[in-house]
Design an enzyme around this catalytic site. Structure first.
Site, mmCIF file in Angstrom:
data_model
loop_
_atom_site.group_PDB
_atom_site.id
_atom_site.type_symbol
_atom_site.label_atom_id
_atom_site.label_comp_id
_atom_site.label_asym_id
_atom_site.label_seq_id
_atom_site.Cartn_x
_atom_site.Cartn_y
_atom_site.Cartn_z
ATOM 1 N N PHE A 1 -4.219 0.409 -0.313
ATOM 2 C CA PHE A 1 -4.746 0.547 -1.738
ATOM 3 C C PHE A 1 -4.711 1.660 -2.506
ATOM 4 O O PHE A 1 -5.100 1.952 -3.461
ATOM 5 C CB PHE A 1 -6.025 0.877 -1.027
ATOM 6 C CG PHE A 1 -7.299 -0.353 -0.547
ATOM 7 C CD1 PHE A 1 -7.049 -1.817 -0.844
ATOM 8 C CD2 PHE A 1 -6.326 -0.828 0.750
ATOM 9 C CE1 PHE A 1 -7.327 -3.351 0.049
ATOM 10 C CE2 PHE A 1 -6.940 -1.723 2.151
ATOM 11 C CZ PHE A 1 -7.640 -2.852 1.007
ATOM 12 N N ASN B 1 -9.157 -5.549 -5.712
ATOM 13 C CA ASN B 1 -8.008 -5.117 -7.164
ATOM 14 C C ASN B 1 -8.814 -6.304 -7.886
ATOM 15 O O ASN B 1 -8.519 -5.787 -8.359
ATOM 16 C CB ASN B 1 -6.558 -6.196 -6.442
ATOM 17 C CG ASN B 1 -5.696 -4.516 -6.456
ATOM 18 O OD1 ASN B 1 -6.388 -3.546 -5.476
ATOM 19 N ND2 ASN B 1 -4.893 -4.726 -6.211
ATOM 20 N N PHE C 1 -13.296 3.913 -12.326
ATOM 21 C CA PHE C 1 -12.820 2.552 -12.439
ATOM 22 C C PHE C 1 -13.819 1.635 -14.318
ATOM 23 O O PHE C 1 -13.782 0.321 -13.902
ATOM 24 C CB PHE C 1 -13.009 1.692 -11.523
ATOM 25 C CG PHE C 1 -11.972 1.900 -10.778
ATOM 26 C CD1 PHE C 1 -11.162 2.957 -10.445
ATOM 27 C CD2 PHE C 1 -10.270 0.647 -11.817
ATOM 28 C CE1 PHE C 1 -9.698 2.697 -9.413
ATOM 29 C CE2 PHE C 1 -9.282 1.316 -11.431
ATOM 30 C CZ PHE C 1 -8.600 2.793 -10.152
ATOM 31 N N CYS D 1 0.365 -4.595 -10.672
ATOM 32 C CA CYS D 1 -0.426 -5.028 -9.233
ATOM 33 C C CYS D 1 -1.292 -6.108 -9.838
ATOM 34 O O CYS D 1 -1.938 -6.677 -9.256
ATOM 35 C CB CYS D 1 -0.702 -3.474 -8.428
ATOM 36 S SG CYS D 1 0.440 -3.354 -7.231
HETATM 37 P P1 NAD Z 1 8.758 -2.163 -5.735
HETATM 38 O O1 NAD Z 1 9.538 -3.047 -6.268
HETATM 39 O O2 NAD Z 1 8.420 -0.751 -5.893
HETATM 40 O O3 NAD Z 1 9.329 -1.855 -4.082
HETATM 41 C C1 NAD Z 1 9.981 -2.945 -3.380
HETATM 42 C C2 NAD Z 1 11.487 -3.002 -2.569
HETATM 43 O O4 NAD Z 1 11.157 -3.852 -1.667
HETATM 44 C C3 NAD Z 1 12.022 -2.157 -3.881
HETATM 45 O O5 NAD Z 1 13.440 -0.830 -3.861
HETATM 46 C C4 NAD Z 1 13.578 -3.497 -3.040
HETATM 47 O O6 NAD Z 1 14.645 -3.672 -3.724
HETATM 48 C C5 NAD Z 1 12.902 -3.707 -2.055
HETATM 49 N N1 NAD Z 1 13.296 -4.928 -1.229
HETATM 50 C C6 NAD Z 1 13.242 -6.350 -1.696
HETATM 51 N N2 NAD Z 1 13.852 -7.382 -0.964
HETATM 52 C C7 NAD Z 1 13.922 -6.659 0.185
HETATM 53 C C8 NAD Z 1 14.700 -7.117 1.350
HETATM 54 N N3 NAD Z 1 14.765 -8.195 1.551
HETATM 55 N N4 NAD Z 1 14.672 -6.033 2.751
HETATM 56 C C9 NAD Z 1 14.508 -4.780 2.144
HETATM 57 N N5 NAD Z 1 13.756 -4.125 1.255
HETATM 58 C C10 NAD Z 1 13.813 -4.824 0.215
HETATM 59 O O7 NAD Z 1 7.565 -2.964 -4.682
HETATM 60 P P2 NAD Z 1 5.737 -1.968 -5.196
HETATM 61 O O8 NAD Z 1 4.941 -1.867 -6.648
HETATM 62 O O9 NAD Z 1 6.380 -0.690 -3.985
HETATM 63 O O10 NAD Z 1 5.109 -2.954 -4.146
HETATM 64 C C11 NAD Z 1 5.104 -3.785 -2.957
HETATM 65 C C12 NAD Z 1 3.992 -3.934 -2.147
HETATM 66 O O11 NAD Z 1 3.224 -4.099 -2.477
HETATM 67 C C13 NAD Z 1 3.479 -5.152 -3.514
HETATM 68 O O12 NAD Z 1 3.097 -6.657 -2.233
HETATM 69 C C14 NAD Z 1 2.761 -4.872 -4.587
HETATM 70 O O13 NAD Z 1 1.461 -6.306 -4.751
HETATM 71 C C15 NAD Z 1 2.013 -4.087 -3.175
HETATM 72 N N6 NAD Z 1 1.533 -2.938 -3.291
HETATM 73 C C16 NAD Z 1 2.043 -1.996 -4.434
HETATM 74 C C17 NAD Z 1 1.032 -0.868 -4.571
HETATM 75 C C18 NAD Z 1 1.203 0.347 -5.827
HETATM 76 O O14 NAD Z 1 0.834 0.810 -6.417
HETATM 77 N N7 NAD Z 1 2.582 -0.481 -6.332
HETATM 78 C C19 NAD Z 1 0.241 -0.141 -4.336
HETATM 79 C C20 NAD Z 1 -0.363 -1.350 -3.468
HETATM 80 C C21 NAD Z 1 -0.110 -2.241 -2.860
HETATM 81 C C1 UGA Z 2 -4.498 -0.419 -8.157
HETATM 82 C C2 UGA Z 2 -5.854 0.037 -8.261
HETATM 83 O O1 UGA Z 2 -6.384 0.971 -7.578
HETATM 84 C C3 UGA Z 2 -5.214 0.112 -5.873
HETATM 85 O O2 UGA Z 2 -6.216 0.428 -5.091
HETATM 86 C C4 UGA Z 2 -4.270 -0.742 -5.861
HETATM 87 O O3 UGA Z 2 -3.448 -0.495 -4.349
HETATM 88 C C5 UGA Z 2 -3.105 -0.978 -6.684
HETATM 89 O O4 UGA Z 2 -3.425 -1.305 -7.879
HETATM 90 C C6 UGA Z 2 -2.373 -2.293 -5.840
HETATM 91 O O5 UGA Z 2 -2.657 -3.147 -5.400
HETATM 92 O O6 UGA Z 2 -0.884 -2.072 -6.712
HETATM 93 P P1 UGA Z 2 -2.794 0.963 -9.657
HETATM 94 O O7 UGA Z 2 -2.348 0.069 -10.319
HETATM 95 O O8 UGA Z 2 -1.419 2.055 -8.725
HETATM 96 O O9 UGA Z 2 -3.559 0.895 -8.075
HETATM 97 O O10 UGA Z 2 -3.858 1.738 -10.930
HETATM 98 P P2 UGA Z 2 -5.213 2.366 -10.951
HETATM 99 O O11 UGA Z 2 -5.357 3.584 -11.592
HETATM 100 O O12 UGA Z 2 -5.648 1.292 -11.008
HETATM 101 O O13 UGA Z 2 -4.916 0.952 -12.659
HETATM 102 C C7 UGA Z 2 -4.309 0.565 -12.849
HETATM 103 C C8 UGA Z 2 -4.262 -0.095 -13.988
HETATM 104 O O14 UGA Z 2 -6.372 -0.132 -15.350
HETATM 105 C C9 UGA Z 2 -4.365 1.076 -15.529
HETATM 106 O O15 UGA Z 2 -3.552 0.275 -16.562
HETATM 107 C C10 UGA Z 2 -5.477 1.775 -15.793
HETATM 108 O O16 UGA Z 2 -4.622 2.522 -16.778
HETATM 109 C C11 UGA Z 2 -6.447 0.890 -16.207
HETATM 110 N N1 UGA Z 2 -7.756 1.567 -16.133
HETATM 111 C C12 UGA Z 2 -8.003 1.925 -14.034
HETATM 112 C C13 UGA Z 2 -8.209 1.198 -16.722
HETATM 113 O O17 UGA Z 2 -8.280 0.816 -17.786
HETATM 114 N N2 UGA Z 2 -9.903 1.974 -16.734
HETATM 115 C C14 UGA Z 2 -10.119 2.564 -15.722
HETATM 116 O O18 UGA Z 2 -11.984 3.386 -15.328
HETATM 117 C C15 UGA Z 2 -9.600 2.668 -14.402
#
Ligand code: NAD
Ligand code: UGA
Length: 431
Positions: free
Chosen positions: A153, A209, A250, A261
Site C-alpha cells: 500500500f 486503490n 485524498f 497504479c
Molecule cells: P516497477 O516497474 O518499478 O518494477 C518492476 C521490476 O520488476 C523491474 O525492475 C523489472 O525489471 C522487474 N522484473 C520484471 N520481470 C521480472 C522477472 N521475471 N524477474 C525478476 N524481475 C523482473 O514496478 P513497481 O512500480 O514496483 O510495481 C510492482 C508491482 O507493485 C505492481 O503490481 C504495482 O501495481 C504494485 N504496486 C506499486 C506501487 C508503486 O507505488 N509503484 C505501490 C503498491 C503496489
Molecule cells: C497510490 C496509493 O496511494 C497507494 O496506497 C498504493 O499503494 C499505490 O497507489 C499503488 O498501488 O501503487 P501513488 O500512486 O504512489 O500511491 O500516489 P498517491 O499519493 O496515491 O497519488 C496518486 C495520484 O492521485 C497522483 O496523481 C496524485 O496527484 C493524485 N491525488 C492524490 C490527487 O489528485 N488528490 C489527492 O488528494 C491525492
C-alpha cells in the site's frame, strides 16, 4: 534473522528489500534487468525515492542486502520470496500478468527447498491460485511451497515511511501456517495485521486503490460545482474532512490522479467485474471524470489566454505525476503537453527530478534548468505538479519574466486573492 528474496527491484521491490533488510533480515534482491542490478551494486538507484539511496547503502554495507540476476543464487537459503514485478495494463484494461508468470516459472525452476511465495504485486483476484498452478507445473521435482498474498500500500515519494509505518498489513492464504510466518515478518512494523484468504487479500488491494481514486474524482466534481457557485473546494474538503467517517485525506482537488497504479488498477477492477457479467458503473465514471480533468485544464488555460493557444508559449511547472518522484507513468503532464501542442502552442517544461525521464518521453517539450528560465517570455504557466519549490516561487520575479502574467494553478498551491492582487490572471480549481 530471516532470509528473504525479493523478485523485481522497482519502486515496490527495492523499497521492500531495503526495509526488510533494515529490520535485520538478510535480503537478496533480484531483477532480470542486468543494468539495474549492476548499478545497484555500485550504489546507483534505478528510481528517485527520498531516503532510499541511504537506506540501501546502509544495509549493503552491513551485509544484509545484496543484488543479483541469478534466481538460483537468490533462492538459495531463502525461506520467503516476494514477487514485486510490474502488472501493467493490457490492451483491454486487464492486468498483464506476463511478468508475474515469468517470475513464478523462474522460482519454480530454481527452488531447491521449501518456500513461501508471497505476491506483493497488485494482481487480479485468483492470481494466487494461478501462481500455485505454475509453480506445481514448472517444478522439476515436487518441493513444498505455499502461496501468500501480501499486497503493498506504499505511495511513491513517501514509500519508506509508508512501508515502515503502514496503516495495516494484509496477508491472505489458505495455508494458515505460511500466513502466520509472513505475519511474523511484519510484526516489527507494529501495525494491525489482517489475515484472510488469498482472494480476499487480492481484492482488498484493488478495492482500496479504487476507493481512493473515487474520492479524488468525487472531490474534483465537487470542485466544479464549487466554482460554478462561488464556494472554495479547499475549505469544503477541510470542513468535510473533520468528519471521521469521511477523513481529510485524498480530497485534494486538482488535475486528478495519474501514476502507475490508480489508472491501471481501476481499469483492471472494472475489467474483472465485466468478465463476470457485472456492470461496474461507478468505476467507469470515476475513470471518465479523472481523464476529463486533463482536457479541462487545457481548456481553462485557453480561456485565460482569451481563447487562443495557437502560437502561444506555455510553461509546465512540474512533469512527474506527483511530487517527490521521477515517475512519469501516466503523468497528466504528458496529455497536457500533447493537447497544447495539438492546439499549436509551444510547450516548455521544468521538473526538479523527473526532467531526464520526461525529456525522453516528451521530445517536443523544451526543458529548462529552473522555473525562472522557463518562465521567460512564456504566455502562461500551468502548475502541473505541486512540488514544494513551486510554493515559494518569487512570483513578482515570475511576473516580470512572463510575456503575459497568466497562471493556471491546476494543483491549488497559491492563494487566489494574493496572486490576483499581484496582477496575475489566475485560475485555480474549485475556488
Ligand atoms: P516497477 O516497474 O518499478 O518494477 C518492476 C521490476 O520488476 C523491474 O525492475 C523489472 O525489471 C522487474 N522484473 C520484471 N520481470 C521480472 C522477472 N521475471 N524477474 C525478476 N524481475 C523482473 O514496478 P513497481 O512500480 O514496483 O510495481 C510492482 C508491482 O507493485 C505492481 O503490481 C504495482 O501495481 C504494485 N504496486 C506499486 C506501487 C508503486 O507505488 N509503484 C505501490 C503498491 C503496489
Ligand atoms: C497510490 C496509493 O496511494 C497507494 O496506497 C498504493 O499503494 C499505490 O497507489 C499503488 O498501488 O501503487 P501513488 O500512486 O504512489 O500511491 O500516489 P498517491 O499519493 O496515491 O497519488 C496518486 C495520484 O492521485 C497522483 O496523481 C496524485 O496527484 C493524485 N491525488 C492524490 C490527487 O489528485 N488528490 C489527492 O488528494 C491525492
Amino acid at each position: 534473522m530471516k532470509q528473504i528474496c525479493v523478485v523485481g527491484v522497482g519502486y515496490v521491490g527495492l523499497v521492500t528489500g531495503a526495509c526488510f533488510s533494515d529490520l535485520g533480515n538478510r535480503v537478496v534482491a533480484l531483477d532480470v534487468n542486468p543494468e539495474r542490478v549492476e548499478n545497484l551494486k555500485k550504489g546507483i538507484m534505478p528510481i528517485y525515492e527520498p531516503g532510499l539511496e541511504e537506506l540501501v547503502r546502509r544495509n549493503v554495507n552491513a551485509g544484509r542486502l545484496s543484488f543479483t540476476t541469478d534466481y538460483a543464487e537468490a533462492l538459495k537459503n531463502s525461506e520467503f520470496v516476494f514477487i514485486a514485478v510490474g502488472t501493467p495494463s493490457g490492451v483491454n484494461g486487464e492486468a498483464d500478468l506476463q511478468y508475474v508468470a515469468a517470475a513464478a516459472k523462474s522460482i519454480a525452476e530454481n527452488m531447491k527447498s521449501p518456500l513461501i511465495i508471497i505476491n506483493k504485486s497488485t494482481v487480479p483476484i485468483g492470481t494466487g491460485d494461478w501462481v500455485a498452478d505454475i509453480i506445481k507445473r514448472e517444478q522439476p521435482r515436487p518441493i513444498d511451497f505455499a502461496v501468500v498474498s501480501c499486497p503493498e500500500f506504499l505511495r511513491e515519494g513517501s514509500a519508506i515511511g509508508d512501508f515502515m509505518q503502514p496503516h495495516r498489513n494484509v496477508i491472505g492464504s489458505f495455508d494458515r501456517e505460511a500466513a502466520n510466518k509472513v505475519a511474523q515478518l511484519h510484526l516489527p512494523l507494529r501495525a494491525p495485521i489482517v489475515i484472510t484468504d488469498l482472494r480476499t487479500a487480492e481484492m482488498i488491494k484493488y478495492a482500496s486503490n479504487a476507493f481512493l481514486a473515487t474520492k479524488i474524482s468525487f472531490i474534483n466534481e465537487i470542485a466544479e460545482i464549487c466554482e460554478a457557485y462561488g464556494a472554495d473546494v479547499k475549505e469544503v474538503a477541510a470542513g468535510m474532512g473533520y468528519d471521521a467517517r469521511i477523513g481529510r485525506h485524498f480530497l485534494d482537488a486538482g488535475l486528478g490522479w495519474g501514476g502507475s497504479c490508480f489508472p491501471k488498477d481501476v481499469l483492471a477492477l472494472a475489467y474483472m467485474a465485466e468478465e463476470k457479467g457485472l456492470d461496474p458503473r461507478i468505476l467507469n465514471v470515476v475513470t471518465d471524470v479523472n481523464y476529463d480533468r486533463r482536457k479541462a485544464i487545457v481548456r481553462w488555460t485557453e480561456e485565460l489566454l482569451d481563447g487562443a493557444l495557437k502560437g502561444k508559449t506555455i510553461g509546465l511547472l512540474g512533469l512527474a505525476f506527483k511530487p517527490n518522484t521521477d515517475d512519469m507513468r501516466d503523468a497528466p503532464s504528458m496529455d497536457i503537453a500533447q493537447e497544447l501542442s495539438n492546439a499549436g502552442a509551444t510547450v516548455r517544461g521544468y521538473d526538479p527530478v523527473a526532467m531526464d525521464v520526461a525529456a525522453l518521453l516528451l521530445p517536443a517539450v523544451q526543458m529548462f534548468k529552473n522555473p525562472y528560465e522557463m518562465a521567460k517570455d512564456c504566455d502562461a504557466l500551468i502548475v502541473v505538479t505541486e512540488w514544494n519549490e513551486f510554493k515559494q516561487l518569487d512570483l513578482e520575479k515570475v511576473k516580470g519574466l512572463l510575456k503575459t502574467p497568466v497562471i493556471m494553478d491546476a494543483r491549488n498551491i497559491y492563494d487566489p486573492a494574493t496572486v490576483r492582487a499581484m496582477g496575475f490572471k489566475y485560475r485555480a480549481i474549485g475556488r
